[in-house]
Design a protein around this motif. Structure first.
Motif, PDB file in Angstrom:
ATOM      1  N   SER A 115       0.855  -1.186   0.000  1.00 24.83           N
ATOM      2  CA  SER A 115       0.000   0.000   0.000  1.00 24.83           C
ATOM      3  C   SER A 115       0.888   1.232   0.000  1.00 24.83           C
ATOM      4  CB  SER A 115      -0.934   0.011   1.207  1.00 24.83           C
ATOM      5  OG  SER A 115      -0.148   0.034   2.412  1.00 24.83           O
ATOM      6  N   ARG A 147      -0.384  -3.341  -8.402  1.00 22.21           N
ATOM      7  CA  ARG A 147      -1.093  -2.058  -8.364  1.00 22.21           C
ATOM      8  C   ARG A 147      -1.354  -1.671  -6.908  1.00 22.21           C
ATOM      9  NH1 ARG A 147      -7.186  -1.338 -10.728  1.00 22.21           N
ATOM     10  NH2 ARG A 147      -7.560   0.791  -9.987  1.00 22.21           N
ATOM     11  N   GLU A 149      -2.639   0.126  -3.584  1.00 21.36           N
ATOM     12  CA  GLU A 149      -3.883   0.758  -3.126  1.00 21.36           C
ATOM     13  C   GLU A 149      -3.601   2.149  -2.591  1.00 21.36           C
ATOM     14  OE1 GLU A 149      -7.605  -0.249  -0.082  1.00 21.36           O
ATOM     15  OE2 GLU A 149      -5.782  -1.469  -0.097  1.00 21.36           O
ATOM     16  N   GLY A 150      -4.462   3.100  -2.925  1.00 18.52           N
ATOM     17  CA  GLY A 150      -4.325   4.461  -2.413  1.00 18.52           C
ATOM     18  C   GLY A 150      -3.235   5.275  -3.082  1.00 18.52           C
ATOM     19  N   TYR A 151      -2.826   4.908  -4.284  1.00 22.98           N
ATOM     20  CA  TYR A 151      -1.763   5.653  -4.986  1.00 22.98           C
ATOM     21  C   TYR A 151      -2.270   7.053  -5.331  1.00 22.98           C
ATOM     22  CZ  TYR A 151       2.434   6.087  -7.851  1.00 22.98           C
ATOM     23  OH  TYR A 151       3.653   6.464  -8.357  1.00 22.98           O
ATOM     24  N   THR A 187      -8.493   7.619  -3.861  1.00 27.07           N
ATOM     25  CA  THR A 187      -7.292   7.808  -3.047  1.00 27.07           C
ATOM     26  C   THR A 187      -7.519   8.950  -2.073  1.00 27.07           C
ATOM     27  OG1 THR A 187      -4.946   8.382  -3.130  1.00 27.07           O
ATOM     28  CG2 THR A 187      -6.336   9.320  -4.839  1.00 27.07           C
ATOM     29  N   VAL A 432      -6.747  -3.907  -7.648  1.00 27.74           N
ATOM     30  CA  VAL A 432      -5.866  -3.298  -6.651  1.00 27.74           C
ATOM     31  C   VAL A 432      -5.208  -4.393  -5.829  1.00 27.74           C
ATOM     32  CG1 VAL A 432      -5.770  -1.773  -4.642  1.00 27.74           C
ATOM     33  CG2 VAL A 432      -7.265  -1.214  -6.567  1.00 27.74           C
ATOM     34  N   ASN A 433      -3.906  -4.254  -5.599  1.00 31.10           N
ATOM     35  CA  ASN A 433      -3.091  -5.211  -4.841  1.00 31.10           C
ATOM     36  C   ASN A 433      -2.979  -6.576  -5.521  1.00 31.10           C
ATOM     37  OD1 ASN A 433      -2.124  -3.689  -2.717  1.00 31.10           O
ATOM     38  ND2 ASN A 433      -3.969  -3.980  -1.479  1.00 31.10           N
TER      39      ASN A 433
END
Length: 799
Positions: A115, A147, A149-151, A187, A432-433
């Motif tokens: 993350s 990928r 999360e929260g980018y 995000t 995501v992730n």
């Protein structure tokens, strides 16, 4: 292939059958692999070489045997160069075989981040590797991606402020809260910026009347700002009130023509990163909202603007200062800068412009097109959907790729991959992730003089993998310290199994001295077909050519130094078009290319005939064009000029196939069945050439011929009935013959009679003419006397 179904004593019939099926499947798999080349034997080019270095450069599977006494006296050192298996079969020991291999070293490999935290996340691993490749020998390594999360997301809203977008601007002024809310769902580190554009403030794009420049809108429009090309309004911010205040100050403007200066604005928003406020670690989005098309490179000529776009930032007081001095950028320029700066565009356009911007999106990697409602009220939902599509599509590619280096990509652990490609690898629907990976295959086609680097990157993401690349073209041979080795007759040292002779000695084993008495006969061994000694490219030493080195550093080679790898056919000033390797004056093309200069991509598209065959089976497809057999005409070898009439050439086969007669009667199936497919008909049904010919029996045969794929391949329809003459009458022939003989005899007699008559007539006429011309003398014949006795008849009275 037949698969047995013998049952083992400890197996049920079902188990045994399954095993047999597995065995059959395995054998079938091996067969398919061999047919596809997966089991093909490695090969080494058999061109003559002079050294181990020459051998290594000959091909990826060429190896050199450095074993002493491997070659026989007088045998060329080229026999030391072959595949490892071949060298072993010739007696070379494994430890004596020199064959450089690929080397891969991972320099930096940090683990993928789960993350986004205070530190910059790692989304690609490894980050740096070093490759040392044998030319032609591919090396595959794996790159992982996750990928995060929260980018962070940076969204730059770039709006068309021409007059037709008046209602849209009113809605956008109230969109700030909804835009930030949409970003917060993606995000917690989202920022928004704003920019506006219209077009170049010069004719014919904008009315240059002084009053119209200040107020280009309709006269009834109270709030209208002066004409401008591109204006940066608000740098990236997470403050909703700042966005609302700055955008609220904007008013509509106007211009003359329909297309706008979209590309100018996008270029400046891409290259002016410090003014826009793009963060280093963020997903960068440009949302282009417009209801019109766009001007591009070359359109500036209409206004007398000839200076091409230089792809640099020209912002003064938040205005594009070179708008009236510099041409619009090309689509290629814009695509390159967007990719370079990891910016992904979202084209929010009206329905009538959808097709135009879809075409533009096809030329710009990692871009999306969405349809705006008439007043742009759906723009937030449009941005959300486009972002999800962009972020879930992972595209890996490269930049700064060195010459003669090839890279291909194959997605792994991907539920929705796109087909492998030499330019990029694509995996869709990545969550995501979710961790995915790509197999990347790198191939160096030729030896490189120095180390070079290129980057493997993910479009729209800052993270990259740096690949440092060099080639392994040197032979690591066993060193021999003896400068006067016994194998070299004590006159030289061993280098990779061959002798390097000292001064004054020459020959494969230094067996000759310079200046030997029989030098002339020795030199003759260095002349090919009594030509120039070593082709003028080397020195004859002890009956063997020692080839010279060229200025480029490479050497001539071959038994008579007849070969070099620098004088092959060129295309576009590139040897072998850059798509092949020069071997002894001829181009050996890389996979997918062909032609004498490797200048053509292997393509059979233009050689396909209507029957889905290449060149109708009467030629070969080279460089995308048919090379037809003699007589057949381009483009697809359909017709033949100067070829014999098939009605005549196929007559004997037609006769034997249809009526079992003629010269080919005894071997008809062997001679004719393979070239003619025939059927007997009462009436013709197929199209083709109609023929009417006499056969060996004097009968008329009617048939149709249609040439199929190939040169000697026909389909024939033969009429069942022949037209044969009636047999002659014997009595008529005999009677006629006798009558003929009699008639001829009479005619001959009449002719003979006529000839005799004509001859007699001619003689009579000649006599008569001579008689008429005669003159007779009046004289008495003295020998003639009149009668002296008179006799009277007493009964005669005189009445």
């Amino acid at each position: 292939m037949r698969c047995s179904k013998k049952h083992s004593t400890n197996l049920t019939p079902v188990d045994s059958g399954n095993k047999d099926m597995d065995r059959c499947f395995f054998l079938l798999l091996l067969l398919l692999m061999s047919r596809n080349g997966l089991c093909q034997q490695k090969e080494c080019a058999k061109s003559a070489v002079n050294s181990c270095a020459d051998c290594v450069a000959s091909g990826p599977y060429c190896a050199w045997c450095q074993q002493l006494n491997f070659t026989k006296s007088g045998e060329q050192d080229a026999v030391r160069c072959d595949t490892e298996d071949q060298l072993k079969s010739k007696g070379c020991k494994q430890e004596e075989i020199v064959s450089p291999k690929n080397e891969l070293q991972t320099i930096k490999e940090e683990p993928l981040s789960a993350s986004f935290d205070k530190q910059e996340p790692v989304q690609i691993s490894p980050q740096q590797i070093r490759l040392k490749l044998r030319p032609g020998l591919s090396n595959t390594f794996t790159v992982k991606f996750k990928r995060v999360e929260g980018y962070p997301v940076d969204l730059y809203y770039l709006m068309d402020l021409s007059y037709s977008m008046k209602d849209d601007l009113a809605n956008v002024k109230n969109l700030g809260e909804k835009l930030f809310e949409a970003l917060s769902n993606i995000t917690q580190k989202g920022q928004i910026g704003f920019g506006a554009f219209v077009d170049k403030a010069v004719l014919p794009y904008t009315n240059t009347n002084k009053e119209k420049l200040l107020k280009p809108c309709d006269e009834k429009e109270q709030f209208c700002q002066a004409a401008f090309g591109y204006r940066h309004v608000l740098s990236m911010t997470s403050d909703q009130s700042s966005f609302r205040n700055e955008v609220g100050k904007q008013f509509i403007s106007g211009n003359l023509d329909t297309p706008e200066g979209c590309l100018d604005a996008m270029m400046q928003a891409s290259v002016c990163g410090d003014k826009i406020g793009w963060r280093n670690s963020s997903t960068r989005l440009i949302v282009l909202a417009t209801d019109a098309g766009f001007h591009m490179a070359g359109d500036g000529k209409l206004a007398g603007i000839l200076e091409p776009n230089d792809e640099r930032c020209h912002m003064e007081n938040n205005l594009y200062s070179k708008s009236s001095d510099m041409d619009y950028p090309s689509v290629g320029q814009l695509a390159m800068q967007l990719e370079k700066n990891n910016i992904q565009p979202i084209f929010a356009v009206t329905e009538n412009m959808k097709t135009v911007y879809e075409e533009l999106s096809n030329m710009i990697p990692k871009s999306e097109v969405g349809v705006l409602s008439s007043d742009s009220s759906n723009v937030v939902e449009l941005i959300r959907g486009a972002y999800n599509r962009l972020s879930s599509k992972v595209t890996v590619t490269h930049d700064n790729l060195p010459d003669n280096v090839g890279v291909s990509y194959k997605p792994k652990d991907c539920s929705n991959p796109e087909a492998p490609s030499e330019s990029k690898g694509v995996c869709n629907d990545v969550g995501v992730n979710q961790e995915i990976s790509f197999d990347i295959t790198v191939t160096a086609k030729t030896c490189m003089k120095e180390e070079k680097s290129f980057s493997v990157k993910l479009l729209g993401i800052k993270d990259t993998l740096t690949v440092t690349l060099s080639t392994n073209c040197e032979c690591q041979c066993t060193e021999h310290n003896d400068k006067n080795h016994i194998l070299c007759n004590g006159k030289g040292r061993i280098n990779c199994g061959t002798c390097s002779c000292g001064e004054g000695s020459v020959g494969q084993f230094c067996e000759c001295n310079v200046g030997d008495k029989d030098e002339q006969s020795i030199r003759e061994l260095c002349r090919r077909q009594n030509g120039t000694e070593c082709e003028g490219r080397g020195d004859c030493e002890c009956g063997r050519c020692q080839c010279h080195t060229m200025e480029s550093g490479s050497s001539y080679y071959g038994e008579f130094c007849q070969c070099d790898d620098e004088h092959c056919e060129k295309f576009q000033n590139k040897q072998c078009a850059g798509n092949g390797v020069c071997r002894c004056g001829k181009c050996e093309c890389f996979k997918g290319f062909e032609g004498s200069a490797c200048h053509c991509k292997v393509s059979e598209e233009n050689c396909q005939s209507e029957n889905n065959t290449l060149c109708n089976g009467r030629g070969k497809c080279k460089c995308g064009l048919c090379e037809c057999a003699a007589g057949y005409q381009l483009p697809l070898c359909e017709t033949c000029l100067g070829c014999p009439d098939p009605c005549l050439t196929k007559l004997k086969c037609i006769e034997c196939l249809g009526f079992n007669s003629g010269p080919f009667q005894k071997n008809c199936s062997e001679v004719c069945s393979k070239s003619i497919y025939h059927k007997m008909v009462d009436n013709f049904f197929m199209s083709g050439k109609e023929c009417r010919q006499k056969d060996s029996q004097g009968c008329w045969i009617t048939f149709k011929l249609k040439q199929l794929v190939g040169q000697d391949n026909y389909e024939a329809e033969i009429q069942k009935q022949r037209e044969c003459p009636e047999p002659p009458s014997i009595a008529t022939i005999i009677g006629g013959s006798l009558a003929g003989v009699a008639l001829i005899g009479i005619v001959l007699l009449m002719i003979l009679k006529l000839l005799i008559y004509l001859k007699d007539l001619k003689e009579f006429k000649k006599f008569d003419n001579e008689r008429k011309r005669a003159k007779w003398a009046q004289a008495n014949n003295p020998l003639f006397q009149d009668a002296t006795t008179t006799v009277a008849n007493p009964m005669f009275t005189g009445e």
